[in-house]
Design an enzyme around this catalytic site. Structure first.
Site, PDB file in Angstrom:
ATOM      1  N   GLU A 128       0.838  -1.193   0.000  1.00  0.00           N
ATOM      2  CA  GLU A 128       0.000   0.000   0.000  1.00  0.00           C
ATOM      3  C   GLU A 128       0.875   1.246   0.000  1.00  0.00           C
ATOM      4  O   GLU A 128       1.824   1.336   0.787  1.00  0.00           O
ATOM      5  CB  GLU A 128      -0.911   0.031   1.231  1.00  0.00           C
ATOM      6  CG  GLU A 128      -1.886   1.193   1.190  1.00  0.00           C
ATOM      7  CD  GLU A 128      -2.863   1.219   2.366  1.00  0.00           C
ATOM      8  OE1 GLU A 128      -3.668   2.159   2.441  1.00  0.00           O
ATOM      9  OE2 GLU A 128      -2.807   0.306   3.220  1.00  0.00           O
ATOM     10  N   GLY A 268       3.386   2.082  10.510  1.00  0.00           N
ATOM     11  CA  GLY A 268       3.192   1.436  11.797  1.00  0.00           C
ATOM     12  C   GLY A 268       2.843  -0.031  11.621  1.00  0.00           C
ATOM     13  O   GLY A 268       3.367  -0.897  12.319  1.00  0.00           O
ATOM     14  N   GLU A 271      -2.566  -3.867   7.056  1.00  0.00           N
ATOM     15  CA  GLU A 271      -3.696  -4.757   7.311  1.00  0.00           C
ATOM     16  C   GLU A 271      -3.897  -5.851   6.275  1.00  0.00           C
ATOM     17  O   GLU A 271      -5.010  -6.363   6.121  1.00  0.00           O
ATOM     18  CB  GLU A 271      -4.984  -3.924   7.392  1.00  0.00           C
ATOM     19  CG  GLU A 271      -5.449  -3.314   6.068  1.00  0.00           C
ATOM     20  CD  GLU A 271      -4.978  -1.900   5.817  1.00  0.00           C
ATOM     21  OE1 GLU A 271      -5.567  -1.192   4.982  1.00  0.00           O
ATOM     22  OE2 GLU A 271      -3.986  -1.504   6.470  1.00  0.00           O
ATOM     23  N   ASN A 272      -2.862  -6.262   5.555  1.00  0.00           N
ATOM     24  CA  ASN A 272      -3.006  -7.278   4.520  1.00  0.00           C
ATOM     25  C   ASN A 272      -3.918  -8.409   4.991  1.00  0.00           C
ATOM     26  O   ASN A 272      -3.788  -8.907   6.100  1.00  0.00           O
ATOM     27  CB  ASN A 272      -1.637  -7.879   4.173  1.00  0.00           C
ATOM     28  CG  ASN A 272      -0.570  -6.822   4.058  1.00  0.00           C
ATOM     29  OD1 ASN A 272      -0.634  -5.953   3.215  1.00  0.00           O
ATOM     30  ND2 ASN A 272       0.418  -6.895   4.938  1.00  0.00           N
ATOM     31  N   HIS A 304      -6.551  -1.786  15.405  1.00  0.00           N
ATOM     32  CA  HIS A 304      -6.800  -1.042  14.162  1.00  0.00           C
ATOM     33  C   HIS A 304      -6.619  -1.934  12.938  1.00  0.00           C
ATOM     34  O   HIS A 304      -7.490  -1.989  12.058  1.00  0.00           O
ATOM     35  CB  HIS A 304      -5.850   0.162  14.089  1.00  0.00           C
ATOM     36  CG  HIS A 304      -6.005   0.979  12.852  1.00  0.00           C
ATOM     37  ND1 HIS A 304      -6.791   2.099  12.786  1.00  0.00           N
ATOM     38  CD2 HIS A 304      -5.463   0.833  11.609  1.00  0.00           C
ATOM     39  CE1 HIS A 304      -6.733   2.608  11.568  1.00  0.00           C
ATOM     40  NE2 HIS A 304      -5.927   1.864  10.834  1.00  0.00           N
ATOM     41  N   GLU A 305      -5.493  -2.632  12.885  1.00  0.00           N
ATOM     42  CA  GLU A 305      -5.231  -3.460  11.702  1.00  0.00           C
ATOM     43  C   GLU A 305      -6.206  -4.633  11.625  1.00  0.00           C
ATOM     44  O   GLU A 305      -6.639  -5.014  10.535  1.00  0.00           O
ATOM     45  CB  GLU A 305      -3.785  -3.952  11.714  1.00  0.00           C
ATOM     46  CG  GLU A 305      -2.740  -2.851  11.796  1.00  0.00           C
ATOM     47  CD  GLU A 305      -2.895  -1.759  10.751  1.00  0.00           C
ATOM     48  OE1 GLU A 305      -3.363  -2.060   9.632  1.00  0.00           O
ATOM     49  OE2 GLU A 305      -2.568  -0.591  11.045  1.00  0.00           O
ATOM     50  N   GLU A 327      -9.655   4.395   6.377  1.00  0.00           N
ATOM     51  CA  GLU A 327      -8.796   4.788   7.491  1.00  0.00           C
ATOM     52  C   GLU A 327      -9.548   5.580   8.567  1.00  0.00           C
ATOM     53  O   GLU A 327      -9.417   5.305   9.761  1.00  0.00           O
ATOM     54  CB  GLU A 327      -7.584   5.579   6.989  1.00  0.00           C
ATOM     55  CG  GLU A 327      -6.632   4.764   6.126  1.00  0.00           C
ATOM     56  CD  GLU A 327      -6.065   3.543   6.836  1.00  0.00           C
ATOM     57  OE1 GLU A 327      -6.167   3.434   8.069  1.00  0.00           O
ATOM     58  OE2 GLU A 327      -5.511   2.672   6.132  1.00  0.00           O
TER      59      GLU A 327
END
Length: 881
Positions: A128, A268, A271-272, A304-305, A327
Site C-alpha cells: 500500500e 506502523g 492490514e493485509n 486497528h489493523e 482509514e
C-alpha cells in the site's frame, strides 16, 4: 525510485479500467541473490470495451524476463515494456485471456521498503498504496479486486516460514534443500492488500473461537528469543476480535490470522488480508523494555489493523481519493475499542491532543487538504492526520447527529450493501441517510472542504427575564486552492452549569435545533435563547469535543476555574484547565518578548494543586490535566511571529510557579503513588505511574531535582518510570553528573536492543536549547544509528524536528541545515520516509523573520536536486507555495 513527472491526479478523472483481473496466481522463487516472480493473470475485457483495446499495466523499476499470452510467448511487436509499465498494444480479441508475466527482483537492494524487500534476512512486502507494481506488472489500483493464489519457494534453512494471504493449501519439499508453500485467499482483494513473508522467525501461537464456534489459528511471528514480548500483542488481538463481535457483530472470516513483526518498515503496520505485517515497535513489549504508552499503542494498532478486515478489506475504497473511507472509519473503531478497554474520558482527551498537535497545523498550513482530497501528485503523501484523525472525527460526528442506534443501523447497512466491493464516501453517507431518514448533504461538506471551522461565541444572562442567550457565528478560514468556504453542519455539545455544578435544564430553547444536549449549528449566525434559566450559568461548550473546531469566546478566568473544578463533562473540564494554562502561557510569552517580568496568577497554580489532590478523579485524568500545553501547541495558538525560545521560557516559568505553590502536596502524592506490587500494564496502574511521573517533572524544578530524578532512575523496575526519570535528568539538568551517569547506564543496559535504544535517542533529541543541534549530529554517528532504518530515523531526526522547538528552530538556522542535509541523504534510498520528515517545516511561515528566512533556505535546499523523487518534491513545493 519514481521521479516526479508533474502529473496531477483528479477525482473527476476517475473511470473504471477497460479490463479486470478476476484471478491472479503468483509464484515466487526466492533467492538471496535474485527473486523470480511469475504472475499468471486471468484478464477479462469489460462488456462495454471494444475488442483490441490496449491493456496498460503499471510497473515501477521492474525487469521483465518474459511475457506469454495464453501459454505462448508474446510477439515483441505486440507489447512495449519498460521499468515503469507494460502496454499490450494488440491484446487477444476474445473476452478473456491468460497473461503470464515473469519479472526479476533484487529484494536485498530495495531500500525504499516498498514492494518486496529483505529486512534482517526476512523477505517481506509492503504494497500500500502502489508497491505491488514493484513486484509485477499489474492493474495496481484499489478497485481492481482479484482472487489470489500464491506459491512461495525458498531455501528451507533461510526461510523455514513461508506466509501469504488467506488460508494454507499445501506445502512440501523441493530439490536442493528448498521447499514450498501454497496459500489461497478466497476473498477478492486489491493488489495493495497482497502480502508475503518468508524467513526464519519464532512463533507465538494461540487460538480464538468465534461467536459462531469456528476455531481460528492465531500466530505472531517475531525474531527468535522475543516471543515472550509478543504476549501483550496476542492478548490485544484476542480482545479486539471479541470486541468487534460484541459491538458490531463482525466475525473473522478466514481459518488463520498471522501477524509478522519486522524491524524495517515505513509505516506502523499493514492490514493485509489474513497476514498483518507490523513494525516491531508495535508488537514487542514487556515491563523492562516498553513504556505504558508503548503498551497502549500496541493495543490500539493491533486492534486497528484487525478491524480493517471488514472496514478496508472486505469493503475497500474505489480509488485513493476515498482513503479516508477505510482509514477514518477504522481509526474511529480503534478509538472506541481503546476507550472501552481503558477510560473513555482519558482516551478522548488523548485523541483531542493528537488532533490539535498534528491535524490542526495541517489544516492551517500549506499542506491543508479535505478529508477526501480532490487531487494529488503523490498518494504516499496523503496518509495524513487529516485523513486518519479528522476522518475519524467525521465518523464520530455522524454518530452524534444520528444517535447510537441509528448509527449502528447505518453502519450495518453499509457493510451488508457493499461487502466485496470498492466503495466511495457517497456510498458511505447514503447508507446512513437511508437507515436514519436524515439528510446529511450539508454535513458531508466535512469530507469535501479543508480547514478547521471556528465558532465565535458570546453569551449574556438576563436575570429578570430568566433568559440565557448565546450568539454563535461560524467561519472557515481560507486554505490552499479554497478561498471561499460553505457553511458547515457542526454538532456542538453543550451544558449550562449551575453554581452547584449540576447542569441547568432550560424550559425552552429557540434559535437552533437542539437535540440531546447538542446545538446543531447550520447557519452563519445563530442566536440561541434558553428560557427558564434563573441563575447565570457557566457555559460549557464542545463537550466531549463533539466537533473538531476552534472556539473564540471571551470568558472570565473565574468561570474557567469553576468549570475546571465542577464541569460534569470530564473532557470539557480538562479543556477549561488547558485553556487557562494556554492563556497564561501566551501572556507569559508576550512578557518575555517585551523583556518584562513574567507573573502567573496564583489562583491557577492553586487550582492545579487541588485537581492533583482530588482522589475522586482517576489518576490518568489528573496526569493529563496537570500536563501543560506543549511548546508547539502554544505556537499554534499564537499564530505568527513565533519565537520558540520565548515560548520555552514562559513554559518553564509556569512549571516553576505551579511547583513552588504545590511542592508539599506534589511531594506527598509522589511518595504515595510509588509502585509496591508487580508490574501490570492495565489502565489503572498506568494511570498511577503517569500521575507520579508528571509530579516528578514538577518536583524536579527544586534544588533536590537531580537527586530525586536520579533516585527514581536507579530504583525503577519498569521502563515507564526509568524513561521518565531519564527525560527529566536530560532536559532539566543537561551535563549534570547524575544525567551523564544515567545516560551511560541506559546505553550500557539497552545498547543492543534497537527499540529500547530509540528511547535513548528520543530523550537526547528533545534536550532543549541551542546545543541540541550538535548533540543530534553526533548521534547520527552513533554505532546503533542507521539512516537505512525508519525507526532509528524517526526516533532521532523525526523527534528532533517535531518535538524540539528550541533546538530545531535555533535562531542561526543550524537545525534546519542539519535537517535538510539528512533528509536529502535519506531520500536517495527511501523517498517516502524523507517526504514525511519534510512535513516538519510546514509551519515555517509562522516563525519570526530571522528563523523564517533560515527555514525557507532549508526548503530551497531540499528543492534543489534535479532528480528529486516525486514524494519529496510534492511536499517541498506545496510547503513553499
Amino acid at each position: 525510485m519514481r521521479k516526479d513527472t508533474g502529473q496531477v491526479f483528479r477525482i473527476e478523472d476517475y473511470r473504471p479500467c477497460d479490463y479486470t483481473i478476476p484471478r491472479t496466481r503468483l509464484t515466487f522463487a526466492l533467492d538471496a541473490r535474485e527473486t523470480l516472480v511469475t504472475a499468471e493473470l486471468e484478464v477479462a475485457r469489460r462488456d462495454d470495451v471494444a475488442p483490441g483495446t490496449p491493456l496498460v499495466l503499471d510497473g515501477d523499476e521492474l525487469d521483465l524476463v518474459s511475457l506469454a499470452i495464453d501459454g505462448k510467448a508474446a510477439d515483441e511487436a505486440a507489447f512495449e515494456a519498460g521499468p515503469q509499465g507494460l502496454t499490450l498494444s494488440r491484446p487477444p480479441r476474445g473476452k478473456t485471456f491468460r497473461l503470464t508475466v515473469v519479472t526479476r527482483l533484487d529484494p536485498a537492494r530495495n531500500g525504499a521498503l516498498m514492494g518486496l524487500y529483505r529486512s534482517n534476512g526476512v523477505w517481506c512486502t509492503q504494497c500500500e498504496p502502489e508497491g505491488f507494481r514493484r513486484i509485477t506488472y499489474f492493474l495496481d489500483r484499489p478497485d481492481m479486486l482479484s482472487v489470489y493464489t500464491v506459491r512461495i519457494e525458498a531455501d528451507g534453512a533461510q526461510a523455514p516460514l513461508l506466509l501469504s494471504n488467506g488460508n494454507p493449501v499445501e506445502s512440501g519439499a523441493l530439490a536442493g534443500g528448498r521447499h514450498y508453500a501454497v496459500w489461497h485467499d478466497p476473498f477478492p482483494k486489491p493488489s495493495y492488500l497482497f502480502a508475503l513473508v518468508a524467513g526464519d522467525l519464532a512463533t507465538l501461537a494461540d487460538e480464538f473461537v468465534t461467536m459462531s464456534g469456528r476455531r481460528i489459528a492465531l500466530a505472531i511471528h517475531v525474531e527468535h528469543g522475543k516471543q515472550a514480548r509478543a504476549a501483550y500483542a496476542m492478548d490485544a488481538l484476542k480482545r479486539s476480535m471479541r470486541w468487534d463481535e460484541k459491538v458490531f457483530g463482525l466475525e473473522y472470516d478466514l481459518d488463520v490470522f498471522n501477524i509478522v513483526a519486522v524491524s524495517d518498515f515505513n509505516m506502523g503496520a499493514m492490514e493485509n488480508k489474513g497476514l498483518n505485517v507490523f513494525n516491531d515497535k508495535y508488537v514487542l513489549a514487556d515491563e523492562a523494555t516498553a513504556t505504558d504508552a508503548d503498551f497502549a499503542n500496541i493495543e490500539a494498532i493491533i486492534a486497528h489493523e484487525y478491524f480493517h478486515n471488514w472496514t478496508g478489506n472486505r469493503i475497500t475504497c474505489r480509488d485513493w481519493f476515498q482513503l479516508c473511507l477505510k482509514e477514518g472509519l477504522t481509526v474511529f473503531r480503534d478509538h472506541e475499542f481503546s476507550a472501552d478497554m481503558r477510560s473513555h474520558a482519558v482516551k478522548r482527551i488523548a485523541e483531542v491532543r493528537t488532533l490539535r498537535a498534528h491535524q490542526f497545523p495541517e489544516d492551517q498550513g500549506p499542506l491543508a487538504h479535505p478529508v477526501r482530497p480532490r487531487r494529488y501528485r503523490e498518494i504516499n503523501n496523503f496518509y495524513t492526520a487529516t485523513v486518519y484523525e479528522k476522518g475519524s472525527e467525521v465518523v464520530r460526528m455522524i454518530r452524534t447527529i444520528l444517535g447510537a442506534e441509528a448509527f449502528r443501523a447505518g453502519l450495518k447497512l453499509y457493510l451488508s450493501r457493499h461487502d466485496g466491493e470498492a466503495a466511495t464516501i457517497e456510498d458511505f453517507i447514503r447508507a446512513f441517510e437511508d437507515a436514519s431518514g436524515r439528510d446529511l448533504s450539508q454535513f458531508s461538506l466535512w469530507y469535501h472542504q479543508a480547514g478547521t471551522p471556528n465558532l465565535a461565541v458570546t453569551a449574556a444572562h438576563d436575570a429578570a427575564a430568566g433568559e440565557f442567550t448565546v450568539e454563535i457565528e461560524q467561519s472557515v478560514p481560507p486554505t490552499p486552492s479554497e478561498s471561499r468556504k460553505r457553511l458547515m453542519h457542526i454538532p456542538l455539545a453543550f451544558g449550562l452549569v449551575g453554581p452547584d455544578g449540576r447542569d441547568i435544564e432550560p424550559e425552552a430553547v429557540e434559535g437552533a435545533a437542539v437535540e440531546n444536549g447538542v446545538i446543531h449549528v447550520r447557519k452563519r449566525k445563530h442566536t440561541v435563547r434558553f428560557r427558564g434559566v434563573a441563575q447565570r450559568p457557566a457555559l460549557s461548550l464542545n463537550r466531549g469535543f463533539s466537533a473538531p473546531i476552534t472556539l473564540t469566546m471571551e470568558r472570565k478566568p473565574q468561570d474557567l476555574i469553576f468549570l475546571a473544578r465542577r464541569d460534569g463533562d470530564l473532557v470539557a473540564r480538562w479543556q477549561a484547565l488547558n485553556t487557562l494554562f494556554t492563556d497564561a502561557l501566551i501572556r507569559g510569552y508576550r512578557a518575555v518578548r517585551a523583556q518584562e517580568k513574567v507573573r502567573f496568577d496564583d489562583a491557577l497554580s492553586a487550582a492545579a494543586g487541588e485537581i492533583a489532590d482530588d482522589e475522586a478523579l482517576e489518576p490518568s485524568w489528573r496526569a493529563l490535566a496537570l500536563t501543560l500545553p506543549a511548546e508547539a501547541d502554544i505556537a499554534r495558538e499564537i499564530g505568527a511571529d513565533i519565537d520558540p525560545d520565548a515560548i520555552f521560557a514562559a513554559r518553564e516559568g509556569l512549571v516553576d510557579a505551579i511547583a513552588a505553590r504545590n511542592g508539599d502536596v506534589f511531594s506527598r502524592l509522589y511518595g504515595r503513588l510509588a509502585d509496591s506490587g508487580p508490574f501490570s500494564p492495565d489502565a489503572a496502574s498506568a494511570g498511577r505511574r503517569a500521575l507520579r511521573n508528571v509530579l516528578l517533572s514538577y518536583l524536579s524544578a527544586g534544588e533536590a531535582g537531580p537527586a530525586l530524578a536520579a533516585g527514581q532512575f536507579g530504583a525503577a523496575t519498569n521502563m515507564t518510570d526509568k524513561a521518565a526519570a531519564l527525560t527529566v535528568l536530560a532536559h532539566r539538568f543537561p551535563g549534570h553528573e547524575e544525567t551523564v551517569a544515567a545516560l551511560a547506564a541506559f546505553e550500557a543496559r539497552h545498547g543492543d536492543d534497537p527499540l529500547v535504544l530509540d528511547k535513548w535517542y528520543q530523550t537526547q533529541a528533545t534536550v532543549p536549547g541551542a546545543s541540541a543541534v550538535e548533540l543530534v549530529e553526533a548521534l547520527t554517528r552513533h554505532r546503533g544509528f542507521s539512516l537505512a532504518n525508519p525507526n532509528r530515523v524517526r526516533a532521532l531526526i523525526g523527534t528532533f524536528s517535531t518535538m524540539n522547538q528550541t533546538g530545531f528552530h535555533r535562531a542561526d538556522g543550524a537545525g534546519y541545515r542539519l535537517f535538510a542535509r539528512v533528509v536529502l541523504e535519506i531520500e536517495k534510498r527511501n523517498p517516502q520516509l524523507a517526504a514525511r520528515l519534510a512535513t516538519a517545516l510546514r509551519s515555517w511561515r509562522s516563525l519570526e523573520p530571522t528563523r523564517q528566512a533560515a527555514a525557507r533556505e532549508a526548503l530551497m535546499t531540499l528543492a534543489a536536486p534535479k532528480d528529486l523523487s516525486s514524494d519529496l518534491r510534492d511536499i517541498v513545493e506545496r510547503t513553499l507555495a
